[in-house]
Scaffold this active site. Structure first.
Site, PDB file in Angstrom:
ATOM      1  N   GLY A 151      80.927  18.270  72.525  1.00 45.95           N
ATOM      2  CA  GLY A 151      80.517  17.485  71.369  1.00 45.95           C
ATOM      3  C   GLY A 151      81.639  17.221  70.378  1.00 45.95           C
ATOM      4  O   GLY A 151      81.766  16.098  69.851  1.00 45.95           O
ATOM      5  N   ASP A 181      72.743  19.586  66.117  1.00 44.98           N
ATOM      6  CA  ASP A 181      73.079  20.851  66.771  1.00 44.98           C
ATOM      7  C   ASP A 181      72.439  21.979  65.984  1.00 44.98           C
ATOM      8  O   ASP A 181      72.493  21.989  64.753  1.00 44.98           O
ATOM      9  CB  ASP A 181      74.590  21.058  66.850  1.00 44.98           C
ATOM     10  CG  ASP A 181      74.975  22.155  67.835  1.00 44.98           C
ATOM     11  OD1 ASP A 181      74.533  23.310  67.643  1.00 44.98           O
ATOM     12  OD2 ASP A 181      75.712  21.876  68.802  1.00 44.98           O
ATOM     13  N   ALA A 194      66.933  23.751  79.170  1.00 44.34           N
ATOM     14  CA  ALA A 194      65.682  23.387  78.511  1.00 44.34           C
ATOM     15  C   ALA A 194      65.871  22.171  77.604  1.00 44.34           C
ATOM     16  O   ALA A 194      65.070  21.228  77.622  1.00 44.34           O
ATOM     17  CB  ALA A 194      65.145  24.569  77.710  1.00 44.34           C
ATOM     18  N   CYS A 223      65.771  47.206  96.117  1.00 44.49           N
ATOM     19  CA  CYS A 223      66.253  48.343  96.909  1.00 44.49           C
ATOM     20  C   CYS A 223      67.777  48.368  96.997  1.00 44.49           C
ATOM     21  O   CYS A 223      68.396  49.428  97.055  1.00 44.49           O
ATOM     22  CB  CYS A 223      65.628  48.319  98.302  1.00 44.49           C
ATOM     23  SG  CYS A 223      65.943  46.810  99.238  1.00 44.49           S
TER      24      CYS A 223
END
Length: 419
Positions: free
Chosen positions: A29, A48, A120, A173
């Protein structure tokens, strides 16, 4: 001054008059905002949610030390207008996912440019641009790699059209019983942090399995192991946190449980070690007879010996248990790669487990990168990607969407071949 040289009049007019949205004022940006005003863009809005951190200063060149703690969007605006005082820049210290930024908000722009660092938010902006029928330029970097692509409803794939890789997971495991790579030990150490100091999760258990997962079931063997597991209080099947509390978070008892008793219990599972190298238990009292000298260089680049990591383990346990006690009953700590005691704990615990399972130990820097899933951000990659975003933006404003494509800068290896 124009970054790309003289533009034909129609395009120059479009560039100076159009309204564009930049989502993100971080690594890409900062470079992008600078490029936009130098190219002739005058009406820019930037959003932002983040504030400036010291770690940003090595690559986000619109920010200085005096700006630490301030809004990225606001400081970026103030820095960019110094390149072009005539630019009309609006900054929002907010999340683009805030409902205030609706489809109608997106329709105010001729073009949206993403400079985000999380999936997202990318998904959200992608959907909003599709709903508003506004062109979106998506971008991203990972080390020396980067990419820019145009998303336009009805013409191209959208951001979510192709599945994205998910974070790699490991079988429980393997983490508990048979680690074979450093990352297995690092994941185990992060699980251990949560079991001792954070929110306990049954899916993140660190104690060995109660039976050999590779052994054919044999009633006599099962009974013998069940008896063995109850003989020593240190490996009794109780909550790891409850057991640690009962010892007063004694670092020596914790050490001997994790790196001696639990390992000796694993050695009773014979079939696990028929085709693998067996682990070697550690004994606290034996390690304290050793001495260790550190070399020069940066602390985070050191790889200590087993004694050094046993001391680091002890110190970090004392610090973290004190933090827990200060917060009162029921308190929990959250692991953070940037919290020194938490990072020291994971570094020490992971390296001690690596040594037990005959792996080469790692520096704190390497473990932090792996534990935090960090891919180093590189300023030059951000700069190249920001330049490519502007070139694609000019194509969009020229009406040449058919000429837009997904572009990536060459990697250092390919550059060396061309020199």
């Amino acid at each position: 001054m124009s970054l790309v040289g003289p533009l034909r009049k129609e395009l120059a007019d479009s560039v100076s008059s159009c309204r564009v949205l930049v989502v993100g004022a971080g690594g890409i940006g900062c470079e992008l905002l600078k490029n936009l005003v130098l190219t002739g863009f005058r009406n820019i809005e930037v959003i932002d949610l983040d504030t400036i951190d010291v770690s940003n200063l090595n690559r986000q060149f619109l920010f200085q030390k005096k700006h630490v703690g301030k809004s990225k969007a606001q400081v970026a605006k103030e820095s960019v207008v110094q390149f072009c005082p005539k630019a009309n820049i609006t900054a929002y210290h907010d999340s683009i996912m805030n409902p205030d930024y609706s489809v109608e908000f997106f329709r105010n722009f001729a073009l949206v440019m993403n400079a985000l660092d999380n999936r997202a938010a990318r998904n959200h902006v992608n959907r909003m641009c599709l709903a508003a029928d506004i062109p979106l330029i998506e971008s991203g970097t990972a080390g020396y790699l980067g990419q820019v692509t145009i998303i336009k409803k009805g013409l191209t794939e959208c951001y979510e059209c192709q599945p994205k890789p998910t974070q790699k997971t490991f079988p429980g495991c393997t983490i508990r019983n048979t680690p074979s790579e450093p990352i297995h030990c690092i994941v185990w150490a992060k699980y251990l942090f949560n079991q001792l100091f954070g929110e306990e999760d049954a899916d993140q258990e660190v104690s060995p399995d109660t039976a050999d997962p590779e052994a054919a079931w044999d009633p006599s063997e099962a009974a013998a192991r069940a008896t063995a597991s109850e003989q020593d209080g240190d490996i009794k099947r109780v909550s790891t946190k409850d057991w640690a509390r009962s010892t007063g978070y004694d670092p020596v008892k914790l050490f001997n449980k994790l790196f001696k008793d639990d390992i000796m219990y694993l050695l009773t599972m014979d079939k696990l070690w028929r085709k693998r190298k067996a682990p070697l238990p550690l004994e606290w009292s034996e390690l304290q007879k050793q001495e260790e000298m550190l070399g020069g260089g940066l602390k985070d680049q050191h790889v200590l010996g087993v004694y050094g990591y046993s001391q680091l383990f002890s110190e970090s346990v004392k610090t973290l248990s004190s933090q827990l006690a200060e917060r009162g009953a029921g308190a929990e700590l959250v692991w953070d790669k940037d919290d020194p005691p938490a990072m020291d704990f994971v570094t020490a615990a992971a390296n001690l487990r690596m040594h037990v399972f005959s792996m080469n130990m790692k520096s704190r820097f390497d473990i932090k990168s792996m534990a935090g899933n960090i891919i180093p951000a590189i300023a030059t990659t951000n700069a190249v990607i920001a330049g490519l975003i502007v070139l694609e933006a000019l194509k969009v404003l020229s009406g040449d969407l058919d000429q837009c494509c997904t572009v990536s800068p060459p990697t250092p290896s390919s550059l060396s071949l061309r020199m």
